[in-house]
Enzyme design. Structure first.
Site, PDB file in Angstrom:
ATOM      1  CD  GLU A 103      31.440  -3.492  -1.908  1.00 34.21           C
ATOM      2  OE1 GLU A 103      32.695  -2.964  -1.667  1.00 34.21           O
ATOM      3  OE2 GLU A 103      30.375  -2.961  -2.032  1.00 34.21           O
ATOM      4  CG  ASP A 153      38.995   2.139   7.764  1.00 39.59           C
ATOM      5  OD1 ASP A 153      38.367   3.073   7.362  1.00 39.59           O
ATOM      6  OD2 ASP A 153      38.890   0.961   7.060  1.00 39.59           O
ATOM      7  CG  ASP A 180      41.563  -0.421   4.573  1.00 41.36           C
ATOM      8  OD1 ASP A 180      42.678  -0.676   5.282  1.00 41.36           O
ATOM      9  OD2 ASP A 180      40.390  -0.816   5.374  1.00 41.36           O
ATOM     10  CD  GLU A 188      38.041   2.960   3.834  1.00 36.18           C
ATOM     11  OE1 GLU A 188      38.168   3.747   4.808  1.00 36.18           O
ATOM     12  OE2 GLU A 188      38.144   1.772   4.037  1.00 36.18           O
ATOM     13  CD  GLU A 213      37.733  -2.297   2.507  1.00 35.41           C
ATOM     14  OE1 GLU A 213      38.135  -1.424   3.418  1.00 35.41           O
ATOM     15  OE2 GLU A 213      37.211  -3.392   2.652  1.00 35.41           O
ATOM     16  CB  THR A 240      46.217   2.818   4.895  1.00 33.00           C
ATOM     17  OG1 THR A 240      45.777   1.650   5.843  1.00 33.00           O
ATOM     18  CG2 THR A 240      44.950   3.485   4.695  1.00 33.00           C
ATOM     19  NE  ARG A 292      38.430  -7.374   0.395  1.00 31.21           N
ATOM     20  CZ  ARG A 292      37.930  -6.371   1.030  1.00 31.21           C
ATOM     21  NH1 ARG A 292      37.974  -6.237   2.357  1.00 31.21           N
ATOM     22  NH2 ARG A 292      37.690  -5.208   0.481  1.00 31.21           N
ATOM     23  CG  HIS A 300      31.763  -1.710   1.833  1.00 33.50           C
ATOM     24  ND1 HIS A 300      32.378  -2.650   0.850  1.00 33.50           N
ATOM     25  CD2 HIS A 300      32.403  -2.185   3.018  1.00 33.50           C
ATOM     26  CE1 HIS A 300      33.231  -3.152   1.743  1.00 33.50           C
ATOM     27  NE2 HIS A 300      33.483  -3.062   2.765  1.00 33.50           N
ATOM     28  CD  GLN A 348      38.569  -8.434   5.634  1.00 27.05           C
ATOM     29  OE1 GLN A 348      39.061  -8.168   4.542  1.00 27.05           O
ATOM     30  NE2 GLN A 348      37.724  -7.428   6.249  1.00 27.05           N
ATOM     31  CE  LYS A 380      39.716  -4.353   6.045  1.00 27.73           C
ATOM     32  NZ  LYS A 380      39.562  -3.509   5.117  1.00 27.73           N
TER      33      LYS A 380
HETATM   34 CA    CA Z   1      38.196  -0.308   5.254  1.00 27.92          CA
END
Ligand code: CA
Length: 436
Positions: free
Chosen positions: A381, A134, A240, A208, A206, A264, A244, A141, A247, A260
């Site tokens: 975000e 990834d 993804d 992507e 996420e 996915t 948080r 971002h 993380q 993560k």
């Molecule tokens: Ca990602």
């Protein structure tokens, strides 16, 4: 040659599969590759309107010969890896033949029996994914996330020089529709002195793009940037899923790990490099003052044609919205034009050390956010790290995802003078950590 246009891109081309004409995702100009299960049998297929053309039946039908026949055979098994390994030549031969078969009215009976209603089929992963990487090419971002930690200096000094990425987890990549279990993990809540082990409270998505690798390269033999586009078999949508809180506690100093690796989601159709050809466009120029890419990442043709005109959207649907019959609500709309690096640059960089990519490997672009709130590609975000609440049509609000929430990513490719195409669904719904 992957940039080449041919009769399969003709905007006037129509199919005798009526549902394909005007289909938002799968008109005859798309013909994406996937693996499906019907009646318990797994095999390769091609999406056309609301139908799937069976590659196993096609390979055995006697309607193909030469390279197209070999390609159909390579794509007729439980995974498309053998077909992806062949690169653009076989893919293109198969595409041209299928385009001809599906547009020739006189072949409606000869080919019609090889179609399965997509609604009766289960879509599977299109390839056995040996490795998944990834990246982090969405500059808005990276800036938005960086601002949460470093308001005055959001982008680290390496960002504009080196495509940032990490080696992800291939075993937990799942096809659209697979339920997503809220992960358990170690996290340290701001109001606690010590870490706890519990279900993530800050589960996020996420937005992507995913890039499927074609032939691959031998160990020790980097892919030159001028040839890197030949390695792209096609694109998909990719979510993804990210915890948080896990993380934040675990990511230093080696980067994402359990935050993560639990899931996915990808859209199951590979929109091939050949189908993408009309939607190639120039890479957006770098702002004045930004460094030029180092020579091993710089190629004139890649700069002229290495980006893709993709519009991307994210929809959310809560359990209550489902019960009340409310449609999924769009929470962001952006595009792939905010990629700071092209797919070819990612491939050239990934292999620059001599690292070998293999057929069916998957690259994620990283979260693709627009510069403004209405196009941010993650809840991290949109809610400013959970500080603001997102309002939904049901009267509910969200900072992060709750159990029962379903997230759908949609993508569409459009270009003047061509028929627009899409990726199909990329959806996953959250279920509680304690359930199976
Ligand atoms: Ca990602």
């Amino acid at each position: 040659m992957t940039f080449e246009l041919d009769e399969t891109h003709d905007p006037t081309l129509r199919s005798w599969v009526e549902s394909a004409n005007g289909h938002a995702d799968f008109p005859i100009q798309n013909l994406p590759l996937g693996v499906f299960s019907a009646g318990g049998v797994k095999r390769g297929g091609v999406a056309i309107g609301d139908q799937i053309l069976d590659l196993l039946a096609l390979a055995e039908s006697g309607l193909l010969d030469g390279e197209a026949h070999d390609a159909a055979l390579a794509g007729s098994g439980h995974s498309l890896n053998p077909l992806l390994a062949g690169g653009s030549g076989p893919r293109r031969a198969l595409r041209r033949r299928i385009s001809a078969l599906l547009s020739d009215n006189s072949l409606r009976e000869a080919v019609g029996w090889m179609l399965h209603p997509a609604a009766d089929c289960q879509m599977l992963l299109p390839a056995r994914i040996g490795d998944y990487t990834d990246f982090y090419v969405g500059i808005h971002h990276a800036t938005n996330v960086g601002k949460l930690f470093r308001p005055d200096n959001p982008l680290l000094p390496n960002y504009k020089h080196v495509p940032i990425g990490y080696h992800g987890r291939a075993s937990s990549v799942v096809a659209s529709g697979a339920p997503i279990r809220r992960p358990l993990g170690q996290l340290k809540a701001p109001d606690r002195d010590q870490p706890t082990f519990e279900p993530s409270r800050r589960l996020d998505y996420e937005l992507e793009l995913g890039a499927w690798i074609g032939p691959g390269n031998a160990l020790g033999e980097p892919v030159d940037i001028s040839r890197a586009a030949d390695q792209l078999a096609g694109l998909c949508l990719l979510n993804d899923w990210s915890a948080r809180d896990i993380q934040a506690w675990e990511y230093q100093p080696l980067g994402p790990f359990l935050a993560k690796n639990f899931a996915t989601t990808v859209s199951p159709w590979i929109v091939t490099a050949e189908a993408l050809a009309p939607f190639r466009q120039a890479q957006a120029p770098r702002p004045p003052g930004d460094p030029s890419p180092l020579p091993y990442l710089l190629d004139a043709q890649d700069q002229a044609k290495g980006a893709f005109a993709v519009t991307l959207e994210v929809f959310i649907e809560t359990e209550r919205m489902r019960q009340e019959g409310l449609a999924p609500t769009r929470i962001s709309r952006g595009s792939a034009q905010h990629m700071y690096w092209t797919i070819a640059q990612l491939i050239a960089h990934h292999t620059a050390s001599g690292c070998n990519l293999r057929p069916g490997d998957l690259l994620g672009t990283g979260t693709l956010s627009a510069p403004t709130l209405d196009g941010f590609g993650s809840l991290l975000e949109i809610t400013q790290g959970g500080a603001n609440r997102l309002s939904l049509p049901s009267g509910e609000t969200r900072t992060f995802l709750e159990d029962g929430d379903a997230v759908t990513i949609a993508g569409r490719l459009e270009a003047q003078g061509f028929v627009g195409i899409g990726f199909g669904a990329c959806v996953g719904a959250i279920f509680p950590a304690g359930q199976s």
